[in-house]
Design an enzyme around this catalytic site. Structure first.
Site, short mmCIF file in Angstrom:
data_model
loop_
_atom_site.label_atom_id
_atom_site.label_comp_id
_atom_site.label_asym_id
_atom_site.label_seq_id
_atom_site.Cartn_x
_atom_site.Cartn_y
_atom_site.Cartn_z
N HIS A 72 80.93 14.72 25.65
CA HIS A 72 80.76 13.54 24.80
C HIS A 72 80.69 12.29 25.68
O HIS A 72 81.51 12.12 26.58
CB HIS A 72 81.92 13.40 23.82
CG HIS A 72 81.93 14.44 22.74
ND1 HIS A 72 82.74 14.36 21.62
CD2 HIS A 72 81.21 15.58 22.59
CE1 HIS A 72 82.53 15.41 20.85
NE2 HIS A 72 81.61 16.16 21.42
N TYR A 215 87.13 7.89 14.93
CA TYR A 215 88.46 7.37 14.63
C TYR A 215 88.29 6.31 13.55
O TYR A 215 87.58 5.32 13.76
CB TYR A 215 89.09 6.72 15.87
CG TYR A 215 89.53 7.68 16.94
CD1 TYR A 215 90.88 8.00 17.09
CD2 TYR A 215 88.62 8.23 17.83
CE1 TYR A 215 91.31 8.86 18.08
CE2 TYR A 215 89.03 9.11 18.83
CZ TYR A 215 90.38 9.41 18.95
OH TYR A 215 90.79 10.28 19.94
N PRO A 308 98.95 12.07 19.75
CA PRO A 308 97.62 12.60 20.10
C PRO A 308 96.48 11.60 19.95
O PRO A 308 95.35 11.92 20.33
CB PRO A 308 97.45 13.77 19.13
CG PRO A 308 98.32 13.43 17.96
CD PRO A 308 99.50 12.70 18.53
N LYS A 312 95.81 12.32 25.44
CA LYS A 312 96.32 12.30 26.80
C LYS A 312 97.24 13.47 27.17
O LYS A 312 97.55 13.67 28.33
CB LYS A 312 97.08 10.98 27.04
CG LYS A 312 96.20 9.77 27.06
CD LYS A 312 95.38 9.70 28.33
CE LYS A 312 94.12 8.87 28.17
NZ LYS A 312 92.92 9.65 27.98
N TYR A 400 90.36 6.04 28.00
CA TYR A 400 90.05 7.26 27.26
C TYR A 400 89.46 8.34 28.18
O TYR A 400 89.85 9.51 28.11
CB TYR A 400 89.09 6.97 26.13
CG TYR A 400 89.14 8.01 25.02
CD1 TYR A 400 89.87 7.78 23.87
CD2 TYR A 400 88.48 9.23 25.14
CE1 TYR A 400 89.95 8.73 22.85
CE2 TYR A 400 88.54 10.19 24.14
CZ TYR A 400 89.29 9.93 23.00
OH TYR A 400 89.37 10.89 22.02
#
Length: 408
Positions: A72, A215, A308, A312, A400
């Protein structure tokens, strides 16, 4: 039993460490409480940072990940019914790989099988000796099974206590394992943050709704859409941590997800399918200091847990054992303990940065009990800033995809 490094815990952290040490000619013994089948079939999230994926590739256990994992190059933040993409490749030149944690473990087990030293399964650590000496020992018993109803470990009839004598002990046995408790309370300091919500998660047999993770923040709370494979999807929505899956029939789940994920223009559709797993995950942050006591080193969830939201957890475990493997290699190669002496300090710097990022993502994307419209509007303003400022988007993207492991 005698080895150089005794490892308690045969999940991704412990098994990867054993694999890395083997490549440097260092012997290890891995003890794992669960059955092999249990570890390999328990579906766990698997968002791999850029450097995590590169490490697996470079050490010979990334072939299947390269073939089956989904790379991704960004994620979508959705709020006020509109989606905003954070382009990782443009902002950082890096990407993430979605590949289940259980798949990573399968690949590591296969490598340990080929090396002739797989973990010892159904083996429960029962105690430690001499952690402050150069000959520590781990006591354990085979034939172990965890009884969830009784909340205790049971052993097969006739199983006797054995011990592993080693130079170093590594506790990679998770939050509930015995390794962390072996550090005296007078030495160990623990930091905990419990969040007032959980994640209701489902696994779905059906086509993907999105090519990249979504998200979403809505007035009803948080939701997340991700993909496990072309035919299996993972979705979450924020819930009361004390709720019960029995309160959520399939129709109610789909209605809640649709309400939280709806787009203003109706251009996006949530793909439904057969729900074959439901569960509630509690949210918390946890860090213990130090991560070393004598010749005992903690790694992964034994030392730290993050919510979550920032993806990480496993990546922190990988960073821990990567640095620890370097330190142990240095020790056996030239007798220097410089890296081992810095293990706790170096790893905790990364842990606290990841904890901050995970806390920030969680705080920005969840509805907190008792919050008013003012608080919600602040969260929307934060998301608006993050998605409209290149500097703010870069900060999110850098965290990220993972802070560079080469700096460790």
């Amino acid at each position: 039993m005698r080895t150089q490094v005794g490892i308690v815990g045969g999940g991704p952290a412990g098994t990867l460490l054993s694999h890395l040490l083997h490549r440097e000619g260092i012997d290890s013994v891995v003890l794992e409480l669960r059955q092999r089948e249990t570890v390999e079939t328990t579906v766990r999230a698997g968002v791999l940072e850029h450097d995590t994926a590169r490490l697996l590739e470079s050490t010979g256990v990334g072939e299947r990940m390269e073939r089956e994992g989904a790379v991704h190059h960004g994620v979508e933040l959705r709020f006020d019914g509109r989606g905003h993409r954070i382009d990782f490749s443009d902002l950082t030149g890096k990407s993430i790989t979605v590949y289940g944690q259980q798949e990573v473990v399968k690949d590591l087990y296969r490598a340990r099988d080929e090396a002739g030293s797989p973990p010892i399964f159904e083996a429960a650590a029962t105690g430690f000796e001499g952690l402050e000496t150069d000959r520590p020992k781990v006591r354990f018993r085979r034939g172990a099974r965890f009884d969830p109803e009784a909340g205790e470990i049971r052993f097969a009839d006739g199983s006797a206590e054995e011990e592993v004598e080693c130079d170093f002990v590594v506790g990679a046995d998770g939050f509930f394992g015995p390794s962390r408790q072996a550090i005296p309370g007078s030495v160990r300091k623990e930091y905990t943050r419990t969040y007032p919500f959980g994640w209701f998660g489902i696994l779905v047999e059906g086509p993907p709704s999105t090519e990249e993770l979504i998200y979403a923040l809505s007035e009803r709370g948080f939701a997340l859409v991700s993909t496990r494979s072309p035919t299996v999807q993972r979705l979450y929505f924020q819930c009361d941590p004390d709720d019960s899956v029995e309160n959520w029939p399939d129709g109610k789940i789909w209605a809640e997800l649709a309400a939280r994920l709806k787009s203003r223009d109706g251009s996006w559709k949530l793909e439904e399918g057969r729900i074959f797993q439901k569960g509630i995950v509690r949210m918390r942050s946890f860090v213990t200091e130090p991560m070393r006591y004598g010749n005992l080193f903690l790694a992964g969830d034994a030392a730290h847990i993050v919510p979550p939201t920032g993806a990480k957890g496993m990546n922190l475990a990988v960073a821990d054992v990567r640095f620890l493997a370097k330190g142990l290699t240095q020790h056996y190669r030239d007798g220097s303990d410089g890296l081992l002496d810095r293990y706790s300090e170096v790893c905790l710097r990364r842990v606290w940065k990841a904890s901050r990022f995970s806390w920030w993502m969680t705080s920005m994307l969840h509805a907190f009990p008792g919050e008013d419209e003012f608080q919600h509007r602040l969260q929307v303003a934060e998301l608006d800033y993050v998605t409209s400022s290149r500097a703010a988007s870069t900060s999110l993207a850098e965290n990220y995809v993972g802070l560079p492991m080469d700096e460790m």
